[in-house]
Design an enzyme around this catalytic site. Structure first.
Site, PDB file in Angstrom:
ATOM      1  N   LYS A 151      51.894  30.633  15.763  1.00 42.62           N
ATOM      2  CA  LYS A 151      52.611  31.354  14.686  1.00 42.62           C
ATOM      3  C   LYS A 151      53.207  30.416  13.657  1.00 42.62           C
ATOM      4  O   LYS A 151      53.291  30.747  12.473  1.00 42.62           O
ATOM      5  CB  LYS A 151      53.682  32.286  15.243  1.00 42.62           C
ATOM      6  CG  LYS A 151      54.605  31.694  16.308  1.00 42.62           C
ATOM      7  CD  LYS A 151      53.971  31.811  17.661  1.00 42.62           C
ATOM      8  CE  LYS A 151      54.669  30.974  18.704  1.00 42.62           C
ATOM      9  NZ  LYS A 151      54.960  31.710  19.891  1.00 42.62           N
TER      10      LYS A 151
ATOM     11  N   LYS B   6      57.246  34.620  13.281  1.00 42.25           N
ATOM     12  CA  LYS B   6      56.567  35.894  13.569  1.00 42.25           C
ATOM     13  C   LYS B   6      56.931  36.954  12.528  1.00 42.25           C
ATOM     14  O   LYS B   6      56.081  37.751  12.108  1.00 42.25           O
ATOM     15  CB  LYS B   6      56.930  36.367  14.971  1.00 42.25           C
ATOM     16  CG  LYS B   6      56.363  35.461  16.067  1.00 42.25           C
ATOM     17  CD  LYS B   6      57.046  35.712  17.382  1.00 42.25           C
ATOM     18  CE  LYS B   6      56.476  34.853  18.505  1.00 42.25           C
ATOM     19  NZ  LYS B   6      57.298  34.893  19.714  1.00 42.25           N
TER      20      LYS B   6
END
Ligand code: NAP
Ligand code: HSE
Length: 437
Positions: free
Chosen positions: A105, A205
């Site tokens: 991520k 995220k």
């Protein structure tokens, strides 16, 4: 039909889980795909480290460039982490015409804009379902399942380690450092666990979720980020008493002025479904203008759940390879040339209710002075608890929940309060949100 050859970068928690799934569930996967898959080569840092997975018949190397330059590898699966070497490796893989699957991520949030453009130029796919919320197929849900909607907001518990810590800290006598150590042993935490505790991982995220939800460029450096390290056992106890759970939420919202992107501890009423998500479980709520509120729930970290998303991506990529590029799903769900560079508003522009906790001199008239400060700033106090302070007999602990106010007004009120001689130490502030309930 040709066997699809996979090259893995990394054989740690997620890499090991990926090998296990591709060994244990291969027949089922190949029945879905109509094609055979095989792991050809895996790069690790230390060739002498004992491995818990069976690597018989797979070439192991400590030269990761050998994986991305391997003539037989069709798909490079990056499960190493980091944004330095991992980025160079993926750029090389893409330039070599290889498709990419990653759980990274940090790399997508910080460098996704350029990597997606490079992938489009070289006609390859980058898939990254495992990068957000572990085993929950939330990228698929937002990018495909909610494609008919204008998404208004997204809110989620998107760090498994943080939610595990907050859950364990509810138990009497729990020790923060010890709980974090267990999360690391369970394979939940990042290589640098401050990424989990201080909200950086959740901000990565949230950056990705916001881009997919709103069709905006990835803007990691605009996310307001606060961690959970300042939450005390007292805050957890008072939240319980007032009917709330403290959750480390990522929140992305459309507002009239722009997008609000933030990660911080949030007190959520216990009556709201997401307040009841505990342990390593994650949950993401997304509000679409047609569908209304939706929620996706599942394990947010660990070998099996994350590798489940990695392998689903491998299957998707194999299916996409035979499609012309124009017919493939765009990386962020919107055509790359249609992404907006929308303004992101600062934290001072948000509106929220607040939980406040401070120590005040236990003298006559102090409470009246405190409430006057809030009155002067047009803030009303909806709940107030006063308790004797356990560590200092001269002080009382004051806990308040306010009405919804602008953060900039709250900042001014808190500065005035903090300046009072009768207030000892720092004032604790946690935003309160009922998430549309
Ligand atoms: P990990 O257990 O630390 O594994 C990292 C692997 O990469 C190890 O096998 C390591 O080799 C290898 N590696 C590191 N640097 C290398 C180098 N320079 N050359 C070759 N190999 C190298 O990490 P992880 O938890 O699996 O996480 C991997 C990625 O997935 C990260 O981006 C993480 O953010 C992401 N992710 C993790 C989870 C989770 O629950 N753990 C969930 C979602 C996403 P050695 O084994 O020899 O040290
Ligand atoms: N460290 C991450 C977490 C792994 O705890 O959520 C999953 O992305």
């Amino acid at each position: 039909m040709k066997t699809v050859k996979i090259g893995l970068l990394g054989l740690g928690t997620v890499g090991g889980g990926t090998v296990t799934i591709l060994q244990n569930t291969l027949t089922e996967i190949q029945r879905r795909l109509g094609q055979s898959i095989e792991i050809s080569i895996i790069a690790v840092r230390d060739l002498n480290r004992p491995r818990s997975v069976d690597t018989n018949g797979i070439q192991l190397t400590d030269q990761p460039m050998d994986v991305v330059n391997h003539p037989d590898v069709d798909i490079v699966v990056e499960l190493m982490g980091g944004t330095g070497l991992a980025k160079t490796l993926l750029e090389t893989a893409i330039q070599n015409g290889k498709h990419v699957v990653t759980a990274n991520k940090a790399l997508i949030a910080e460098f996704g804009n350029e990597l997606f453009t490079l992938a489009q130029k070289h006609n390859v796919v980058i898939a990254y379902e495992a990068a957000v919320a572990g085993g929950i197929p939330v990228i698929k849900a937002l990018r495909e399942g909610m494609a008919a909607n204008r998404i208004e907001w997204v809110a989620g518990i998107i760090n498994g380690t943080g939610n595990y810590i907050l859950t364990e800290m509810k138990k009497p006598g729990a020790d923060f450092a010890q709980v974090l150590k267990v999360a690391q042993e369970l394979g939940y935490a990042e290589a640098d666990p401050t990424f989990d505790v201080e909200g950086i991982d959740a901000a990565h995220k949230l950056t990705i979720l916001a881009s997919i939800a709103f069709g905006i460029e990835l803007q990691f450096n605009k996310v307001y980020t606060e961690g959970i390290s300042k939450i005390s056992a007292d805050d957890i106890r008072f939240a319980e008493k007032l009917g709330y759970e403290i959750k480390h939420l990522g929140l992305a919202r459309r507002t009239e002025e722009g997008f609000s992107l933030r990660v911080h501890p949030t007190m959520v009423p216990k009556s709201v479904l997401i307040a009841n998500v505990f342990g390593v479980m994650n949950a993401v709520m997304a509000y679409g203008n047609h569908v209304g509120p939706t929620m996706y729930y599942g394990p947010g970290a660990g070998a099996g759940p994350t590798a489940s998303a990695v392998v689903a991506d491998i299957i998707d990529v194999i299916r996409a390879v035979n499609q012309p590029q124009a017919e493939r799903l765009p990386a962020l769900g919107f055509q790359l040339d249609q992404l907006q560079q929308a303004p992101v508003v600062g934290i001072e522009a948000i509106e929220s209710a607040y939980y406040l906790r401070c120590f005040a001199k236990d003298h006559a008239g102090v409470l009246a002075k405190v409430t006057k400060v809030f009155g002067d700033h047009h803030i009303s106090i909806e709940h107030l608890i006063q308790e004797p302070c356990a560590s200092n007999r001269e002080d009382a602990t004051l806990v308040m929940i306010t009405n919804v106010v602008k953060e900039s007004d709250m900042n001014r009120a808190l500065a005035a309060l903090q300046a009072m001689d009768e207030i000892d130490g720092d004032i604790m502030r946690i935003r309160v949100d009922s998430l549309g309930a």
